[in-house]
Design a protein around this motif. Structure first.
Motif, mmCIF file in Angstrom:
data_model
loop_
_atom_site.group_PDB
_atom_site.id
_atom_site.type_symbol
_atom_site.label_atom_id
_atom_site.label_comp_id
_atom_site.label_asym_id
_atom_site.label_seq_id
_atom_site.Cartn_x
_atom_site.Cartn_y
_atom_site.Cartn_z
ATOM 1 N N ALA A 396 0.815 -1.210 0.000
ATOM 2 C CA ALA A 396 0.000 0.000 0.000
ATOM 3 C C ALA A 396 0.851 1.263 0.000
ATOM 4 O O ALA A 396 0.545 2.237 -0.712
ATOM 5 C CB ALA A 396 -0.930 -0.014 1.215
ATOM 6 N N GLN A 399 2.324 1.883 -3.397
ATOM 7 C CA GLN A 399 1.310 2.398 -4.317
ATOM 8 C C GLN A 399 0.976 3.862 -4.028
ATOM 9 O O GLN A 399 0.694 4.637 -4.944
ATOM 10 C CB GLN A 399 0.037 1.545 -4.228
ATOM 11 C CG GLN A 399 0.211 0.140 -4.816
ATOM 12 C CD GLN A 399 -1.032 -0.705 -4.633
ATOM 13 O OE1 GLN A 399 -2.022 -0.538 -5.333
ATOM 14 N NE2 GLN A 399 -0.978 -1.624 -3.667
ATOM 15 N N LEU A 405 -2.566 5.123 -5.378
ATOM 16 C CA LEU A 405 -3.554 5.222 -4.307
ATOM 17 C C LEU A 405 -3.328 6.518 -3.547
ATOM 18 O O LEU A 405 -2.187 6.977 -3.407
ATOM 19 C CB LEU A 405 -3.421 4.050 -3.318
ATOM 20 C CG LEU A 405 -3.708 2.632 -3.804
ATOM 21 C CD1 LEU A 405 -3.388 1.643 -2.683
ATOM 22 C CD2 LEU A 405 -5.162 2.490 -4.246
ATOM 23 N N GLU A 409 -6.752 5.878 0.745
ATOM 24 C CA GLU A 409 -7.043 4.601 0.083
ATOM 25 C C GLU A 409 -6.016 3.537 0.456
ATOM 26 O O GLU A 409 -6.360 2.357 0.614
ATOM 27 C CB GLU A 409 -7.070 4.801 -1.437
ATOM 28 C CG GLU A 409 -8.251 5.620 -1.922
ATOM 29 C CD GLU A 409 -8.118 6.021 -3.391
ATOM 30 O OE1 GLU A 409 -9.140 6.392 -3.989
ATOM 31 O OE2 GLU A 409 -6.973 5.985 -3.919
ATOM 32 N N ALA A 410 -4.758 3.952 0.598
ATOM 33 C CA ALA A 410 -3.709 3.005 0.968
ATOM 34 C C ALA A 410 -3.968 2.432 2.359
ATOM 35 O O ALA A 410 -3.842 1.226 2.577
ATOM 36 C CB ALA A 410 -2.342 3.690 0.930
ATOM 37 N N GLN A 413 -6.784 0.005 2.298
ATOM 38 C CA GLN A 413 -6.351 -1.277 1.734
ATOM 39 C C GLN A 413 -5.620 -2.104 2.789
ATOM 40 O O GLN A 413 -5.835 -3.318 2.902
ATOM 41 C CB GLN A 413 -5.444 -1.019 0.534
ATOM 42 C CG GLN A 413 -4.885 -2.296 -0.107
ATOM 43 C CD GLN A 413 -4.121 -1.996 -1.388
ATOM 44 O OE1 GLN A 413 -4.699 -1.516 -2.356
ATOM 45 N NE2 GLN A 413 -2.824 -2.279 -1.390
#
Length: 421
Positions: A396, A399, A405, A409-410, A413
């Motif tokens: 995550a 990303q 992301l 959002e990370a 996740q």
């Protein structure tokens, strides 16, 4: 810490380490069970500096034990131990475990409970140093991974810059921005490594704010807003161009330090002091340690954890008394000195009464970096399901840095993956 530990009976009715060792660590450890196995003490270690210390120090203090030291690579030690635990045989009496792997291992309940030995000494350790599972104390962290900000002050001074006293992270970022302008974007105060090291770097920042993923019972307990804010801070540094991407295991990293491209980085003692001196001896006198900045002026100063190790005894092994003697030996003057010589930092608060920790380091201009780094404790952090947790964070965070992301959002996740465990 579990305050119930303090109510447990004290071994042999004494509290001092030396008394515990002399009164309770007896020469007739083999009086119960097989005499041969009681005299043999098998110890697994992953640190290459451990065998000579054990051979020279512990065996001199406890000559009744026939000590066998087995070196196991750090990448293999946990898996090899899990296999031994599952089989119930071929267990060592003591094993050196990376702190990051300890939570899940201790949750199995297959390790010696040292609550009677260590519980009465709880106030002599900073929060988070005594570790265990199922309401037990199984060990204490050695070479704790307290993080600091290592700064090439001479490189900053060439631009008329300096880190202020008692800085916040906003203060450090302000200096990083001035450095970016003064150097034409060619010098950095922040480092973000890729992959697992990057995940653990983020985790250290998160931990320094009191963040954790799991509580002491192994239940998911993450503050998602705090994790998101922390990742936003770090990704923001990258988006501003204030971050050098690289890892200290690469030769190019040390070239960047030699060329004063990297003039500051957050790291623990082992890499921040030891590796710095080994790889760039010519920069002696240029560097200083800035203890971990706070997140706001009113905050209590806390660092983040980036490592550490411990020794734990196996409950089903042949020589539990030898394991207890070995672990508690590290808190005698000789054991404390061995910790200081091999690991740098000592987590036992009374160590300064037993050994000389007033060590001025010429590389850092005479600063006592060991004392200064250890003076800032880290909040308790619980390493459960760590291989899975580390993998989820790594994916995550990478990303988020790539822009695939958002930080929010990370974190979502990560939490979704951890919730499925």
């Amino acid at each position: 810490m579990n305050r119930a530990w303090k109510r447990k009976a004290v071994v042999c009715g004494v509290t001092a380490v030396a008394v515990v060792l002399t009164a309770c660590g007896s020469d007739d450890a083999g009086s119960t069970g097989d005499e041969e196995s009681a005299d043999e003490l098998e110890i697994w270690v992953f640190s290459s500096s451990a065998p000579p210390v054990i051979e020279d120090g512990f065996t001199a203090a406890f000559p009744q034990y026939d000590v066998e030291i087995v070196e196991v690579p750090i990448a293999d030690v946990t898996q090899r131990l899990v296999v031994a635990l599952q089989g119930g045989d071929d267990l060592p009496d003591v094993v050196q475990v990376p702190l990051r792997e300890s939570g899940g291992l201790f949750a199995t309940g297959q390790f010696l409970d040292l609550s009677e030995e260590l519980g009465p000494m709880e106030d002599d350790f900073a929060d988070g140093i005594l570790v265990g599972g199922n309401g037990e104390i199984n060990s204490f962290t050695m070479g704790p991974g307290n993080m600091g900000l290592w700064v090439n002050q001479e490189a900053l001074a060439e631009h008329g810059l300096a880190i202020p006293d008692n800085p916040t992270w906003d203060d450090v970022v302000a200096v990083a921005r001035e450095l970016q302008t003064a150097s034409g974007g060619k010098q950095y105060l922040f480092v973000q490594p890729p992959g697992t090291n990057g995940a653990n770097m983020f985790n250290a920042f998160f931990n320094s704010r009191g963040g954790t993923w799991w509580d002491e019972d192994g239940e998911l307990a993450v503050d998602e807003d705090l994790a998101t804010q922390t990742l936003e801070f770090m990704v923001g540094l990258d988006q501003e161009g204030l971050v050098y991407h690289g890892v200290w295991t690469d030769a190019t990293y040390w070239d960047a330090i030699r060329n004063q491209e990297i003039v500051g980085w957050t790291m623990n003692f082992g890499v921040g002091s030891t590796s710095l001196q080994e790889n760039v001896p010519e920069q002696s006198g240029q560097w200083q340690l800035v203890t971990w900045p706070t997140w706001a002026e009113s905050d209590e100063q806390r660092t983040g954890v980036f490592g550490g190790s411990l020794y734990a005894g196996l409950d089903g092994a042949d020589n539990p008394q030898g394991a207890r003697d070995f672990i508690m030996w590290w808190l005698t003057p000789e054991g404390l000195q061995a910790q200081a010589d091999t690991l740098g930092l000592v987590s036992y608060r009374r160590a300064a009464e037993e050994i000389d920790l007033d060590i001025e380091d010429p590389y850092f201009g005479g600063q006592n970096v060991r004392h200064d780094l250890a003076s800032v404790p880290y909040p308790a952090f619980h390493f459960f399901h760590w291989p899975e947790t580390e993998a989820a964070i790594t994916a995550a965070v990478d990303q988020a840095y790539a822009g695939d992301l958002t930080p929010a959002e990370a974190v979502e996740q990560i939490v979704a993956e951890l919730s499925a465990l």
